[in-house]
Design a protein around this motif. Structure first.
Motif, mmCIF file in Angstrom:
data_model
loop_
_atom_site.group_PDB
_atom_site.id
_atom_site.type_symbol
_atom_site.label_atom_id
_atom_site.label_comp_id
_atom_site.label_asym_id
_atom_site.label_seq_id
_atom_site.Cartn_x
_atom_site.Cartn_y
_atom_site.Cartn_z
ATOM 1 N N VAL A 23 -9.347 3.905 20.416
ATOM 2 C CA VAL A 23 -9.613 5.261 19.932
ATOM 3 C C VAL A 23 -8.296 5.953 19.593
ATOM 4 O O VAL A 23 -8.160 6.588 18.542
ATOM 5 N N ARG A 24 -7.298 5.820 20.455
ATOM 6 C CA ARG A 24 -5.989 6.438 20.182
ATOM 7 C C ARG A 24 -5.340 5.841 18.946
ATOM 8 O O ARG A 24 -4.768 6.554 18.127
ATOM 9 N N VAL A 25 -5.427 4.525 18.792
ATOM 10 C CA VAL A 25 -4.831 3.873 17.631
ATOM 11 C C VAL A 25 -5.527 4.324 16.349
ATOM 12 O O VAL A 25 -4.864 4.623 15.342
ATOM 13 N N LEU A 26 -6.827 4.411 16.364
ATOM 14 C CA LEU A 26 -7.562 4.841 15.173
ATOM 15 C C LEU A 26 -7.241 6.284 14.801
ATOM 16 O O LEU A 26 -7.114 6.621 13.617
ATOM 17 N N ARG A 27 -7.090 7.168 15.788
ATOM 18 C CA ARG A 27 -6.697 8.551 15.507
ATOM 19 C C ARG A 27 -5.320 8.600 14.864
ATOM 20 O O ARG A 27 -5.087 9.341 13.908
ATOM 21 N N SER A 28 -4.396 7.815 15.409
ATOM 22 C CA SER A 28 -3.049 7.790 14.846
ATOM 23 C C SER A 28 -3.068 7.251 13.417
ATOM 24 O O SER A 28 -2.368 7.770 12.544
ATOM 25 N N LEU A 29 -3.857 6.224 13.164
ATOM 26 C CA LEU A 29 -3.943 5.676 11.812
ATOM 27 C C LEU A 29 -4.545 6.684 10.833
ATOM 28 O O LEU A 29 -4.111 6.781 9.681
ATOM 29 N N ARG A 30 -5.520 7.455 11.284
ATOM 30 C CA ARG A 30 -6.114 8.482 10.425
ATOM 31 C C ARG A 30 -5.095 9.559 10.080
ATOM 32 O O ARG A 30 -4.987 9.998 8.937
ATOM 33 N N ARG A 31 -4.312 9.987 11.082
ATOM 34 C CA ARG A 31 -3.274 10.990 10.830
ATOM 35 C C ARG A 31 -2.226 10.451 9.866
ATOM 36 O O ARG A 31 -1.759 11.148 8.971
ATOM 37 N N PHE A 32 -1.840 9.187 10.053
ATOM 38 C CA PHE A 32 -0.861 8.567 9.173
ATOM 39 C C PHE A 32 -1.389 8.479 7.737
ATOM 40 O O PHE A 32 -0.669 8.755 6.779
ATOM 41 N N ALA A 33 -2.653 8.121 7.575
ATOM 42 C CA ALA A 33 -3.243 8.016 6.238
ATOM 43 C C ALA A 33 -3.270 9.387 5.551
ATOM 44 O O ALA A 33 -3.006 9.493 4.351
ATOM 45 N N ARG A 34 -3.581 10.424 6.307
ATOM 46 C CA ARG A 34 -3.581 11.776 5.742
ATOM 47 C C ARG A 34 -2.176 12.182 5.293
ATOM 48 O O ARG A 34 -1.988 12.724 4.205
ATOM 49 N N ALA A 35 -1.191 11.904 6.133
ATOM 50 C CA ALA A 35 0.193 12.239 5.781
ATOM 51 C C ALA A 35 0.650 11.431 4.566
ATOM 52 O O ALA A 35 1.328 11.961 3.678
ATOM 53 N N ARG A 36 0.282 10.156 4.510
ATOM 54 C CA ARG A 36 0.653 9.314 3.376
ATOM 55 C C ARG A 36 0.034 9.845 2.082
ATOM 56 O O ARG A 36 0.681 9.876 1.032
ATOM 57 N N THR A 37 -1.199 10.312 2.148
ATOM 58 C CA THR A 37 -1.852 10.870 0.972
ATOM 59 C C THR A 37 -1.148 12.138 0.499
ATOM 60 O O THR A 37 -0.910 12.317 -0.700
ATOM 61 N N LEU A 38 -0.790 13.009 1.444
ATOM 62 C CA LEU A 38 -0.094 14.244 1.071
ATOM 63 C C LEU A 38 1.257 13.948 0.436
ATOM 64 O O LEU A 38 1.622 14.541 -0.582
ATOM 65 N N VAL A 39 2.006 13.028 1.018
ATOM 66 C CA VAL A 39 3.315 12.677 0.461
ATOM 67 C C VAL A 39 3.148 12.045 -0.913
ATOM 68 O O VAL A 39 3.884 12.370 -1.851
ATOM 69 N N GLY A 40 2.189 11.159 -1.063
ATOM 70 C CA GLY A 40 1.947 10.531 -2.365
ATOM 71 C C GLY A 40 1.576 11.546 -3.430
ATOM 72 O O GLY A 40 2.034 11.461 -4.576
ATOM 73 N N ASP A 41 0.767 12.537 -3.068
ATOM 74 C CA ASP A 41 0.388 13.577 -4.024
ATOM 75 C C ASP A 41 1.599 14.399 -4.443
ATOM 76 O O ASP A 41 1.781 14.700 -5.621
#
Length: 90
Positions: free
Chosen positions: A22-40
């Motif tokens: 559960v902790r790993v999946l939360r961290s991956l979701r946060r990372f994906a959101r940050a990656r999307t913002l940076v890419g945009d």
């Protein structure tokens, strides 16, 4: 019963594994959101650079005399036939 401690350890291991996942999946979701913002933001910046570069090319082409305007930097230059694609009334 000798199997009770084994079952308790297996249950504890499964609970710890689920908590870890559960902790790993939360961290991956946060990372994906940050990656999307940076890419945009990077994509927006690249788009602005391309637009500025095109505007500068047009501005430089407009400042040149007509004899020098028939170059590859001119957006109206026809690379295949070596002529100007603009329609003139002359």
């Amino acid at each position: 019963m000798p199997s009770t401690p084994t079952l308790a350890l297996i249950a504890l291991g499964l609970i710890l594994l689920i908590a870890f996942m559960v902790r790993v999946l939360r961290s991956l979701r946060r990372f994906a959101r940050a990656r999307t913002l940076v890419g945009d933001r990077v994509g927006d910046g690249v788009g602005m650079l391309k637009a500025r570069s095109a505007a500068l090319k047009v501005a430089f082409a407009q400042r040149r005399p007509k004899e020098q305007a028939r170059t590859r930097a001119n957006p109206a230059y026809d690379r295949r036939h070596g002529g100007d694609r603009r329609i003139t009334n002359g």
